[in-house]
Design an enzyme around this catalytic site. Sequence first.
Site, PDB file in Angstrom:
ATOM      1  N   GLY A  16      -0.137  -7.373  -4.069  1.00  0.00           N
ATOM      2  CA  GLY A  16      -0.212  -7.005  -2.664  1.00  0.00           C
ATOM      3  C   GLY A  16       0.641  -7.983  -1.860  1.00  0.00           C
ATOM      4  CB  THR A  45     -10.895  -4.920  -4.926  1.00  0.00           C
ATOM      5  OG1 THR A  45      -9.928  -4.397  -4.007  1.00  0.00           O
ATOM      6  CG2 THR A  45     -10.211  -5.169  -6.256  1.00  0.00           C
ATOM      7  NE  ARG A  85      -2.677  -2.761 -14.286  1.00  0.00           N
ATOM      8  CZ  ARG A  85      -2.669  -3.317 -13.075  1.00  0.00           C
ATOM      9  NH1 ARG A  85      -1.515  -3.598 -12.486  1.00  0.00           N
ATOM     10  NH2 ARG A  85      -3.792  -3.601 -12.457  1.00  0.00           N
ATOM     11  N   GLY A 118     -13.479  -4.045 -13.656  1.00  0.00           N
ATOM     12  CA  GLY A 118     -12.379  -3.164 -14.068  1.00  0.00           C
ATOM     13  C   GLY A 118     -12.244  -3.099 -15.580  1.00  0.00           C
TER      14      GLY A 118
END
Length: 457
Positions: free
Chosen positions: A140, A79, A16, A12
């Site tokens: 999650g 993912t 952010r 990734g």
Amino acid sequence: MTNRNAIILAAGKGTRMKSSLYKVLHPVCGKPMVEHVIDHVSSIQASKIVTIIGHGAEKVKEVVGSKTEYALQAEQLGTAHAVMQAKDILGDAEGTTLVICGDTPLITAETLEALLDVHAAQKAKATILTARTDNPAGYGRVIRNDDGLVEKIVEHKDASPEELLVQEINTGTYCFDNKLLFECLENVSNENAQGEYYLPDVIEILKQKGEIVSAFETPSFDETLGINDRIALSQAETILKRRINEGHMRNGVTLIDPDNTYIHPDVVIGPDTYIYPGTMITGKTIIGSECHIGPNTEIKNCEIKNRTVVRQSVAHDSQIGSDVQIGPFSHIRPQSDIRDEAKIGNFVELKKATLGKGSKASHLSYLGDAEIGENVNIGCGSITVNYDGKNKFLTRIEDGAFIGCNSNLVAPVTVGKSAYVAAGSTITKDVPGEALSVARARQVNKENYVNKLNINK
Ligand code: UD1
Ligand code: CA
């Protein structure tokens, strides 16, 4: 023991973080976060560790080196898609595969081992590492049925208001039956809020197949912190700093103010050493016992022996012996070698200099490209003139020599054993052992000068 493999997700970008540095390369206590993860994973004795790389692939490879194998995820589709990229390397393997995110640097080897133990004991096909927190935003959520068994994982962005209240989170670390993992990945879809292939969806797929899915809840949420932005990065820094500092204190090191002491993970410190506030000790530094380091001192990649004192100073890539005194305000630059009982005082800079046993440079000196023997005294303000604008040259000062204050030793030059250099000399030729060298204009006193000058008197 069942065969083990591991997959580290590190493709990734880390949007952010708002950084030109790829997320998993951001350091936590001086070490890139992905390296922390790899170091912990290395201890589970995996046959193969595969790092999934994408954004900054070359840079990540450069940092991680040959510690793992690599699989490229050219496009970051989620993912599950990331794990799929390891299929060529691991697809046929038997046994258990640990999957962990490259942005969770605080998970310890002990926790990974405990997770693998639970997985084996429960004969599960997947075991999720979970944790509980009052502030689960962004993670999650682990959804359990009425019997308390795991049903599925729902991403924050896909969760219903009811699901959002769940405080048990997915840490992003799991172990799977390897073959089933790759089989189930084929069935993961990207119909969700982020349009991504989610790895956690494998859990629900396994459940639907009637397989055993288990969960291991670690009591330490701190360990599981996923670093998505700079706020979490600073939290990780604080947690790891505390963990490292407590380790040293348990080993007999006194930290006067642990909150204000920064020690990187690979540093070794002997017992009864005191570390004072504002001190940063980094790289592969080894410090002996009964030393006093700080306050406000920076030490990087140094080996310091026993009972040495370093106050308010900077030292990099150097060897420092026992019973040495350094500072306040000394600067020890790379490749210096300071032997036992030597003393380096305020505003003294060393670079690629050896200072022999018992030698002293107590004030205001520059000693660069120098080999200085034992029991040498370097007077205040003395300098090795090592650079002619193009090349660097060596100054040798043999045992017992005495360099008077404010001398320039123009290299290449040797001052012989027990020789004296008179204060204020500029030495351009070798000084024989036991000689006195005076290299300055002779003093002339003009008697009655003021009266002659003052013609009106
Ligand atoms: C993920 C989990 C979430 C969990 C959280 C724990 C998913 C969908 N969600 O969310 O359930 O609570 O971690 O920290 O898995 N990556 C890739 N390729 C991609 C996407 C991501 O390699 O295509 C890597 C990233 O570099 C990162 C890791 O996977 O190291 C996790 O990705 P990230 O986007 O941070 O997932 P979270 O939103 O934190
Ligand atoms: Ca994350």
